[in-house]
Write a protein that holds these residues in place. Structure first.
Motif, PDB file in Angstrom:
ATOM      1  N   THR A  39      16.517 -30.959  26.827  1.00 42.26           N
ATOM      2  CA  THR A  39      17.537 -31.917  26.858  1.00 42.26           C
ATOM      3  C   THR A  39      17.262 -32.799  25.678  1.00 42.26           C
ATOM      4  N   PRO A  40      17.839 -33.320  24.755  1.00 35.86           N
ATOM      5  CA  PRO A  40      17.546 -34.303  23.644  1.00 35.86           C
ATOM      6  C   PRO A  40      17.300 -35.689  24.449  1.00 35.86           C
ATOM      7  N   THR A  41      16.361 -36.434  24.247  1.00 35.63           N
ATOM      8  CA  THR A  41      16.241 -37.694  24.759  1.00 35.63           C
ATOM      9  C   THR A  41      15.623 -38.512  23.528  1.00 35.63           C
ATOM     10  N   PRO A  42      15.670 -39.786  23.531  1.00 31.76           N
ATOM     11  CA  PRO A  42      15.544 -40.793  22.652  1.00 31.76           C
ATOM     12  C   PRO A  42      14.096 -40.652  22.592  1.00 31.76           C
ATOM     13  N   GLU A  43      13.109 -40.626  23.293  1.00 28.84           N
ATOM     14  CA  GLU A  43      11.600 -40.238  23.442  1.00 28.84           C
ATOM     15  C   GLU A  43      11.316 -39.281  22.776  1.00 28.84           C
ATOM     16  N   ARG A  44      12.105 -37.982  23.150  1.00 26.52           N
ATOM     17  CA  ARG A  44      11.858 -36.844  22.300  1.00 26.52           C
ATOM     18  C   ARG A  44      11.953 -36.879  20.883  1.00 26.52           C
ATOM     19  N   GLU A  45      13.132 -37.342  20.636  1.00 30.39           N
ATOM     20  CA  GLU A  45      13.649 -37.754  19.329  1.00 30.39           C
ATOM     21  C   GLU A  45      12.725 -38.532  18.349  1.00 30.39           C
ATOM     22  N   ALA A  64      13.152 -40.889  50.449  1.00 32.89           N
ATOM     23  CA  ALA A  64      12.109 -41.784  50.751  1.00 32.89           C
ATOM     24  C   ALA A  64      11.089 -41.072  51.798  1.00 32.89           C
ATOM     25  N   GLY A  65       9.670 -41.234  51.433  1.00 33.52           N
ATOM     26  CA  GLY A  65       8.793 -40.680  52.485  1.00 33.52           C
ATOM     27  C   GLY A  65       8.508 -39.163  52.443  1.00 33.52           C
ATOM     28  N   LYS A  66       9.302 -38.538  51.317  1.00 32.26           N
ATOM     29  CA  LYS A  66       9.077 -36.895  51.013  1.00 32.26           C
ATOM     30  C   LYS A  66       8.260 -36.933  49.997  1.00 32.26           C
ATOM     31  N   THR A  67       7.713 -35.454  49.899  1.00 32.75           N
ATOM     32  CA  THR A  67       7.007 -35.140  48.914  1.00 32.75           C
ATOM     33  C   THR A  67       8.003 -34.536  47.882  1.00 32.75           C
ATOM     34  N   VAL A  68       7.912 -34.758  46.471  1.00 35.36           N
ATOM     35  CA  VAL A  68       9.111 -34.153  45.585  1.00 35.36           C
ATOM     36  C   VAL A  68       8.404 -33.656  44.224  1.00 35.36           C
ATOM     37  N   GLY A  69       8.806 -32.215  44.197  1.00 34.34           N
ATOM     38  CA  GLY A  69       8.325 -31.435  42.846  1.00 34.34           C
ATOM     39  C   GLY A  69       9.177 -31.511  41.937  1.00 34.34           C
ATOM     40  N   VAL A  70       8.524 -31.845  40.669  1.00 37.83           N
ATOM     41  CA  VAL A  70       9.153 -31.800  39.271  1.00 37.83           C
ATOM     42  C   VAL A  70       8.322 -31.099  38.480  1.00 37.83           C
ATOM     43  N   GLN A  71       9.079 -30.589  37.402  1.00 40.83           N
ATOM     44  CA  GLN A  71       8.377 -29.757  36.226  1.00 40.83           C
ATOM     45  C   GLN A  71       7.754 -30.760  35.313  1.00 40.83           C
ATOM     46  N   LEU A  72       6.256 -30.720  35.235  1.00 45.15           N
ATOM     47  CA  LEU A  72       5.798 -31.368  34.230  1.00 45.15           C
ATOM     48  C   LEU A  72       6.312 -31.762  32.820  1.00 45.15           C
ATOM     49  N   GLY A  73       6.717 -32.834  32.387  1.00 39.82           N
ATOM     50  CA  GLY A  73       7.289 -33.191  31.013  1.00 39.82           C
ATOM     51  C   GLY A  73       8.695 -33.004  30.895  1.00 39.82           C
ATOM     52  N   SER A  74       9.417 -32.574  32.138  1.00 36.85           N
ATOM     53  CA  SER A  74      10.826 -32.557  32.172  1.00 36.85           C
ATOM     54  C   SER A  74      11.493 -34.028  32.339  1.00 36.85           C
ATOM     55  N   ILE A  75      12.713 -34.050  31.857  1.00 32.31           N
ATOM     56  CA  ILE A  75      13.453 -35.037  32.152  1.00 32.31           C
ATOM     57  C   ILE A  75      13.647 -35.169  33.736  1.00 32.31           C
ATOM     58  N   GLN A  76      13.644 -34.234  34.369  1.00 31.45           N
ATOM     59  CA  GLN A  76      13.715 -34.516  35.831  1.00 31.45           C
ATOM     60  C   GLN A  76      12.266 -35.415  36.503  1.00 31.45           C
ATOM     61  N   GLU A  77      11.378 -35.034  35.826  1.00 30.31           N
ATOM     62  CA  GLU A  77      10.051 -35.827  36.091  1.00 30.31           C
ATOM     63  C   GLU A  77      10.244 -37.185  36.037  1.00 30.31           C
ATOM     64  N   GLN A  78      10.909 -37.523  34.674  1.00 26.65           N
ATOM     65  CA  GLN A  78      11.090 -38.846  34.130  1.00 26.65           C
ATOM     66  C   GLN A  78      12.099 -39.501  35.188  1.00 26.65           C
ATOM     67  N   GLU A  79      13.154 -38.899  35.485  1.00 28.14           N
ATOM     68  CA  GLU A  79      14.162 -39.426  36.343  1.00 28.14           C
ATOM     69  C   GLU A  79      13.540 -39.837  37.675  1.00 28.14           C
ATOM     70  N   ALA A 125      24.704 -37.952  30.475  1.00 31.20           N
ATOM     71  CA  ALA A 125      24.872 -36.549  30.400  1.00 31.20           C
ATOM     72  C   ALA A 125      23.790 -36.017  29.787  1.00 31.20           C
ATOM     73  N   SER A 126      23.450 -34.663  30.222  1.00 29.61           N
ATOM     74  CA  SER A 126      22.476 -33.908  29.851  1.00 29.61           C
ATOM     75  C   SER A 126      22.760 -32.688  29.510  1.00 29.61           C
ATOM     76  N   GLY A 127      22.343 -32.075  28.560  1.00 30.54           N
ATOM     77  CA  GLY A 127      22.488 -30.906  28.220  1.00 30.54           C
ATOM     78  C   GLY A 127      21.340 -30.064  27.240  1.00 30.54           C
ATOM     79  N   SER A 128      21.625 -29.103  26.912  1.00 31.06           N
ATOM     80  CA  SER A 128      20.484 -28.148  26.157  1.00 31.06           C
ATOM     81  C   SER A 128      20.801 -28.180  24.792  1.00 31.06           C
ATOM     82  N   ALA A 129      19.632 -28.290  23.960  1.00 29.22           N
ATOM     83  CA  ALA A 129      19.804 -28.412  22.586  1.00 29.22           C
ATOM     84  C   ALA A 129      18.499 -27.602  21.945  1.00 29.22           C
ATOM     85  N   ILE A 130      18.693 -27.236  20.512  1.00 28.23           N
ATOM     86  CA  ILE A 130      17.673 -26.457  20.044  1.00 28.23           C
ATOM     87  C   ILE A 130      16.584 -27.443  19.527  1.00 28.23           C
ATOM     88  N   ALA A 131      15.170 -27.555  19.600  1.00 31.50           N
ATOM     89  CA  ALA A 131      14.439 -28.387  19.052  1.00 31.50           C
ATOM     90  C   ALA A 131      13.710 -27.791  17.861  1.00 31.50           C
TER      91      ALA A 131
END
Ligand code: ARG
Length: 275
Positions: free
Chosen positions: A111-117, A148-163, A225-231
């Motif tokens: 997903t394109p993000t301002p940080e990645r751009e 709240a009170g839970k352990t939540v997994g995310v992929q390292l470096g993903s926008i899911q981690e950021q969110e 909105a999130s979507g996939s793009a070629i980097a």
């Protein structure tokens, strides 16, 4: 005889057009390598833990990655007259690989993000996705507040981690567990070591089809909105050429048929297989 020979040559050409190397067998980035017929090879960085975008068909990760992104990349590089080499790596390593010139472009459901751009350039978006909470069936998590009170997994470096980081700060009391691979998140959830994971709907659907003991709930995307793009590496000249073919694929129905292949037919097959 003549026909057979020609078929053989075609098969040979096709099989040599997709070369996969591991992260250590570093192929030439920046189209440095050239094959016998003079075609330049482009190295695509990906993280093949992301069905149906890119994944290995065997559990142990042998062979070549397949998927939606791989088909798009194959089409574009063929149209532009390049050979394609795919390098599998952790998602978190993709942008550094582009910056270091170790890959010519990346397709990884990214997903394109301002940080990645700030560090790479992106094509237009070719497919949309929303975030979901994946958890053991019956958990009933519907919002970040439920975590709240839970352990939540995310992929390292993903926008899911950021969110999830932002939400954890807001809500407090959410323990984040970043991992390199989505498959690790799924395994740890099944083993009960983490309570939930944040994964895109397009990918969660496939994992759930294969793991009936899990469920997912789509999160309210809000304004984002999130979507996939070629980097691409910053200022890469490839970006314009790729974009032209991508636009062509959007117009001539190729993209639509690949979406059907991977997000409808493939899912239906997965759901059928796990019954
Ligand atoms: N779309 C999300 C992002 O850009 C997740 C992509 C993960 N891709 C992967 N191949 N594991 O951060």
């Amino acid at each position: 005889m003549l026909i057979k020979r020609r078929n053989f040559l075609v098969a040979l050409a096709l099989s040599s057009s997709l070369v996969v190397t591991g992260i250590t067998g570093c192929g030439g980035g920046n189209g440095e390598s050239t094959t016998a017929d003079g075609a330049k090879t482009l190295v695509m960085a990906t993280s093949a833990d992301y069905p149906p975008y890119e994944f290995f068909e065997t559990e142990r990760g042998e062979g070549k990655p397949v998927g939606f992104d791989v088909d798009i990349a194959t089409y574009i590089t063929e149209e532009l007259g390049y050979e394609l080499e795919i390098q599998d790596m952790d998602f978190n390593g993709i942008i550094p690989a582009l910056q270091a010139g170790r890959a010519d472009f990346a397709m990884a459901g990214m997903t394109p993000t301002p940080e990645r751009e700030e560090n790479v350039d992106f094509s237009s978006i070719y497919y949309e996705a929303k975030n979901t909470i994946v958890a053991k069936a019956g958990s009933g998590f519907k919002t970040y507040e439920d975590l709240a009170g839970k352990t939540v997994g995310v992929q390292l470096g993903s926008i899911q981690e950021q969110e999830a980081r932002e939400k954890a700060e807001e809500i407090g009391d959410i323990a984040l567990e970043p991992r390199n691979k989505i498959s690790e998140l799924i395994q740890e959830m099944k083993a009960g070591r983490i309570d939930a994971a944040i994964v895109e709907d397009t990918v969660a659907a496939g994992y759930i089809a294969n793991n009936p003991d899990l469920e997912f709930t789509t999160l309210d995307a809000g304004a984002e909105a999130s979507g996939s793009a070629i980097a691409f590496p910053k200022d890469s000249e490839l970006r314009e050429d790729f974009e032209a073919v991508l636009e062509e694929m959007k117009e001539n129905g190729t993209l639509e048929s690949l979406i059907k292949k991977w997000f409808e037919d493939y899912y239906a097959e997965q759901a059928g297989a796990s019954e």
